[in-house]
Design a protein around this motif. Structure first.
Motif, PDB file in Angstrom:
ATOM      1  N   THR A  56      -2.215  -2.228  -1.947  1.00 42.28           N
ATOM      2  CA  THR A  56      -2.571  -0.628  -2.672  1.00 42.28           C
ATOM      3  C   THR A  56      -4.132  -0.569  -2.366  1.00 42.28           C
ATOM      4  OG1 THR A  56      -0.819  -0.578  -4.232  1.00 42.28           O
ATOM      5  CG2 THR A  56      -2.757   0.555  -4.719  1.00 42.28           C
ATOM      6  N   ASP A 174       2.923   4.481  -0.497  1.00 40.53           N
ATOM      7  CA  ASP A 174       2.831   2.900  -1.000  1.00 40.53           C
ATOM      8  C   ASP A 174       4.104   2.699  -1.657  1.00 40.53           C
ATOM      9  OD1 ASP A 174       1.810   0.641  -1.922  1.00 40.53           O
ATOM     10  OD2 ASP A 174       0.378   1.553  -3.445  1.00 40.53           O
ATOM     11  N   GLU A 175       4.750   1.572  -1.794  1.00 42.11           N
ATOM     12  CA  GLU A 175       5.884   1.132  -2.433  1.00 42.11           C
ATOM     13  C   GLU A 175       6.939   1.693  -1.357  1.00 42.11           C
ATOM     14  OE1 GLU A 175       6.075  -0.988  -5.094  1.00 42.11           O
ATOM     15  OE2 GLU A 175       4.169  -0.837  -5.739  1.00 42.11           O
TER      16      GLU A 175
END
Ligand SMILES: Nc1ncnc2c1ncn2[C@@H]1O[C@H](COP(=O)(O)OP(=O)(O)OP(=O)(O)O)[C@@H](O)[C@H]1O
Ligand SMILES: [Mg+2]
Length: 396
Positions: A56, A174-175
């Motif tokens: 991140t 992200d993710e």
């Protein structure tokens, strides 16, 4: 040392005072944007790594580079079962407004806005986006109901708007392991379309090693469009720098053996380095910080990690899932075979198959090879052994 001056950042996504060991990725990102802006093509990247390695933070650094290069940059964290269509619509709206303020939109930007209206009417009629301008949806663009087709229309329109305004657009996701296959496929198809047209638009992702499994055409496009660099723990010299340089900037040093002990304990994992650094700073009364203090802080550090970093990961697991994780921990930190874990629990792999799948789906485990599963959280085995008994009911 004065806790008010504590420079360490043991928080998810918090930019560390010294972002070490990631120069290669930062340069790669800058090259990507410059080449796309010049009308060239370049593979984008999906960064993978375990929990707490700095994915991140890296996306945040990419965003800063993008803004410095005057690109539009929009970020999103993918969630399980999230409303992808609406999310994309919101992000596109933000990107378009970054490309140029409404009052300066030219023809292509207006067309992208119209395309966005169509897209959002098709995919999120509930949350229909108000762009605050009187632009009608266009018929025949981004309104087929097929995510692949409509997302491609949207990205092409947005890319053309960016080119018209001499800028570019980067989506930072992200993710990404939580993307559903059809969503990931749609993104890939859309980016494939924009690459064919040399448009300045791209997507960079970060996530756990468990990337959604693609098949057939989507897989071969993905391999051409992206590289999949892995980031991991920092090598010892970089880890020592990440620990010592924030203190040095404030006139505090570590005895070499003291720094070495932190590096050894943390194995170079960025989150652990930040947590250890923060604890030692607060406890230290003099500089240089000595090795005895570092050793004396271990329990405090573990208590903090257990209460925050590890605990949030272990939350939302059922009793059986926890027992599965505990049995894995018994076998060690390496990837484990389903049959070996089952043996520890005195069950069969078939009986435990659904539990294992749910742990993968929740992002606690990933599968590094056929028949194997490993923790996505570094040192999770130690945490489980510290906090959970193998046979509940029987105290350790
Ligand atoms: N290169 C680095 N050097 C030093 N510290 C770092 C570095 N990268 C990240 N950190 C620190 O490590 C911690 C974890 O960073 P981050 O939240 O980006 O990890 P992550 O990979 O996104 O983790 P997760 O998978 O849990 O979301 C933060 O406290 C951050 O300040
Ligand atoms: Mg993260």
């Amino acid at each position: 040392m004065d806790p008010r001056l504590n420079p360490y950042t043991p928080n998810a996504g918090a930019r560390p005072p010294a972002l070490v060991g990631r120069d290669h990725q930062l340069l790669g990102f800058e090259v990507l944007l410059e080449r796309l802006r010049g009308g060239g093509t370049e593979q984008s990247m999906i960064i993978t790594g375990l929990r707490g390695v700095g994915k991140t933070v890296l996306l945040g650094a990419f965003r800063e580079i993008a803004l410095k290069l005057r690109w539009a940059a929009v970020e999103a964290e993918i969630t399980r079962h999230g409303d992808f269509g609406e999310r994309i619509a919101q992000l596109t709206r933000r990107a378009l407004l970054q490309v140029a303020p409404r009052s300066r939109w030219r023809e292509r930007a207006r067309r992208a806005a119209a395309c966005l209206q169509s897209f959002s009417l098709t995919f999120s009629p509930e949350g229909a986006i108000s762009l605050g301008v009187d632009i009608d949806a266009v018929e025949g663009l981004a309104d087929s109901g097929s995510l692949v087709e409509d997302l491609s229309d949207l990205f092409v329109a947005l890319g053309e708007a960016a080119r018209e305004h001499e800028t570019g657009v980067v989506f930072l996701f992200d993710e990404v392991q939580f993307l559903e296959v059809r969503e990931f496929e749609a993104l890939i198809a859309a980016l494939h379309r924009t690459v064919q047209r040399s448009l300045p638009i791209t997507m960079v992702g970060a996530g756990l090693p468990q990337i959604p499994r693609l098949a057939g055409e989507a897989k071969s496009y993905a391999e051409r469009l992206f590289t999949f660099p892995t980031i991991g723990p920092l090598p010892a010299p970089a880890a020592a720098e990440a620990l010592t340089s924030p203190a040095a900037a404030l006139g505090v040093s570590f005895a070499p053996e003291a720094a070495q002990r932190v590096v050894d304990y943390t194995q170079g994992y960025p989150y652990f380095l930040q947590e250890y650094g923060k604890t030692v700073w607060d406890q230290a009364e003099a500089s240089p910080i000595d090795p005895q203090l570092v050793t004396a802080c271990v329990e405090l550090v573990e208590a903090k990690l257990d209460g925050s970093f590890f605990r949030v990961r272990a939350e939302r697991t059922t009793e059986l899932e926890l027992r599965y994780l505990r049995a894995m921990a018994e076998l060690g930190s390496e990837p484990q075979r389903a049959s070996d874990v089952a043996r520890v629990l005195r069950r069969t792999s078939n009986q435990l198959g659904p539990t294992r799948s749910r742990l993968i789906e929740k992002g606690l485990l990933y599968t590094p090879g056929f028949g194997l599963a490993a923790f996505t959280v570094p040192q999770f085995d130690r945490y489980m052994i510290r906090n959970h008994s193998l046979r509940p009911g029987i105290s350790r």
